[in-house]
Write an enzyme that holds these catalytic residues in place. Structure first.
Site, short mmCIF file in Angstrom:
data_model
loop_
_atom_site.label_atom_id
_atom_site.label_comp_id
_atom_site.label_asym_id
_atom_site.label_seq_id
_atom_site.Cartn_x
_atom_site.Cartn_y
_atom_site.Cartn_z
N ARG A 111 1.06 -1.31 0.31
CA ARG A 111 -0.07 -0.13 0.00
C ARG A 111 0.93 1.28 -0.12
O ARG A 111 0.58 2.19 -0.88
CB ARG A 111 -1.03 0.15 1.09
CG ARG A 111 -1.91 1.25 1.25
CD ARG A 111 -2.49 1.64 0.14
NE ARG A 111 -3.18 0.62 -0.70
CZ ARG A 111 -3.45 0.78 -2.10
NH1 ARG A 111 -3.06 1.76 -2.67
NH2 ARG A 111 -3.91 -0.16 -2.83
N LYS A 147 2.43 24.81 -4.01
CA LYS A 147 1.24 24.17 -3.58
C LYS A 147 1.41 22.52 -3.69
O LYS A 147 1.01 21.93 -4.60
CB LYS A 147 0.17 24.61 -4.41
CG LYS A 147 -0.08 26.02 -4.35
CD LYS A 147 -1.09 26.53 -5.21
CE LYS A 147 -1.30 28.17 -5.21
NZ LYS A 147 -1.95 28.52 -6.14
N LYS A 179 4.89 38.97 -3.99
CA LYS A 179 3.48 38.63 -4.26
C LYS A 179 2.62 40.07 -3.97
O LYS A 179 3.22 40.94 -3.45
CB LYS A 179 2.89 37.46 -3.55
CG LYS A 179 3.76 36.16 -3.87
CD LYS A 179 3.35 35.54 -4.94
CE LYS A 179 2.12 34.78 -5.03
NZ LYS A 179 1.64 34.18 -6.06
N GLU A 209 5.40 39.62 -8.85
CA GLU A 209 4.14 39.65 -9.45
C GLU A 209 3.23 40.81 -9.79
O GLU A 209 3.45 41.85 -8.88
CB GLU A 209 3.15 38.80 -8.27
CG GLU A 209 1.46 38.52 -8.93
CD GLU A 209 0.65 37.85 -7.95
OE1 GLU A 209 1.08 36.69 -7.59
OE2 GLU A 209 0.13 38.45 -7.20
N ASP A 230 0.16 37.75 -13.55
CA ASP A 230 -0.93 36.98 -13.13
C ASP A 230 -2.23 37.06 -13.57
O ASP A 230 -2.75 38.23 -13.62
CB ASP A 230 -1.07 37.02 -11.55
CG ASP A 230 -1.64 36.06 -10.73
OD1 ASP A 230 -1.73 35.04 -11.02
OD2 ASP A 230 -2.26 36.44 -9.82
#
Length: 291
Positions: A111, A147, A179, A209, A230
């Site tokens: 597994r 992410k 950002k 960004e 973006d």
């Protein structure tokens, strides 16, 4: 059991020193305090097993060496032969790797081995779909983001490479990425860039960004190594690439799929980043079948 040698170039495996703690932790989580009580109760001590991890759908393989390690950490007596190394494309019904050895050991590791290789192969397959989509439409490379699943970043970024993509930064210490929240708190594009430039060493890249062409013009007046464009549509992206005029690397992001990626690549951007290829890619269905 003799391994099958691949006839094409494949991705180099991750270092065992990096992978082993992850696999060992997964095995310890699964075995718990008493081990595999089902297998120990049902399977005779001397029983042997021969089987193969088979593809139940087409895709791109990643994590083969990770699965191999899961079997070998449980029992070095388990022999494993790799049919499809990382980066290989497989069709339904093809063997990815074959195992032979003590049945108890193979069943106890099954597994964890499948969880990891299915997860990584799913990411590789999703990445390859984007890579295939943009290939005829420009020079853009598909890149991942941060992410990722906590604790599995190195494996998931390896899977992106197996799918033909490239890696963005591995962590917060790789490079500066300014950002929208950084810009807002710093008081604007210029002060954010100037503070970053003054704070980091000469070898550290700075990316920022932008959401609008006006912000882009501010960046170009100060300078940055990479500009993240973006959530811009193809027309705006094309104009942004024209204005940058190779003075910085351009990266497009924002809910990019295989359907939308070709038009984005055609704008001339250098990079296309997609977070979903690591955080939301479905697994590639693989299973252990007995010979």
């Amino acid at each position: 059991m003799k391994p099958i040698v691949a006839t094409h170039d494949v991705l180099a495996p991750l270092p065992r020193l990096l992978v082993e703690p992850i696999v060992r932790s997964a095995l310890l989580e699964d075995l718990g305090r008493a081990g595999d009580i089902t297998t120990d109760a049902v399977i005779p001590t001397g029983a042997r097993l021969r089987g193969a991890i088979m593809a139940r759908e087409p895709g791109v393989v990643a994590g083969v060496d990770v699965a191999l390690l899961a079997f070998n950490l449980i029992d070095p007596a388990v022999a494993v032969a790799v049919d499809r190394p990382d980066g290989s494309r497989v069709e339904r019904g093809e063997a990815v790797l074959r195992v032979e050895g003590p049945a108890r050991s193979i069943l106890s590791a099954e597994r964890v081995a499948l969880n990891l290789v299915c997860r990584m192969s799913g990411i590789a397959t999703a990445t390859a779909a984007l890579v295939d989509a943009v290939r005829p439409h420009g020079h853009a490379r598909i890149v991942c983001t941060r992410k990722t699943t906590p604790g599995l970043r190195s494996l998931e970024k390896h899977a992106v490479r197996a799918g033909g993509g490239a890696n963005h930064r591995f962590g917060l210490d790789d490079a500066v990425l300014i950002k929208d929240n950084h810009i807002a708190i710093a008081g604007g594009v210029r002060p954010a860039l100037e503070r970053a430039r003054a704070a980091v060493g000469h070898l550290v890249k700075i990316e920022i960004e932008v959401d609008t062409l006006d912000q882009l013009d501010e960046v170009l007046a100060v300078g940055a190594d990479v500009i993240l464009l973006d959530n811009m549509g193809p027309d705006t992206l094309s104009e942004a690439v024209r204005r940058v005029d190779k003075r910085a690397i351009t990266e497009a992001s924002g809910r990019i799929t295989a359907a939308t990626a070709p038009a984005i690549a055609a704008t001339g951007v250098d990079l296309i980043s997609a977070g979903w290829i690591t955080h939301s890619a479905p697994i590639l269905d693989l299973g252990l079948d007995l010979a």
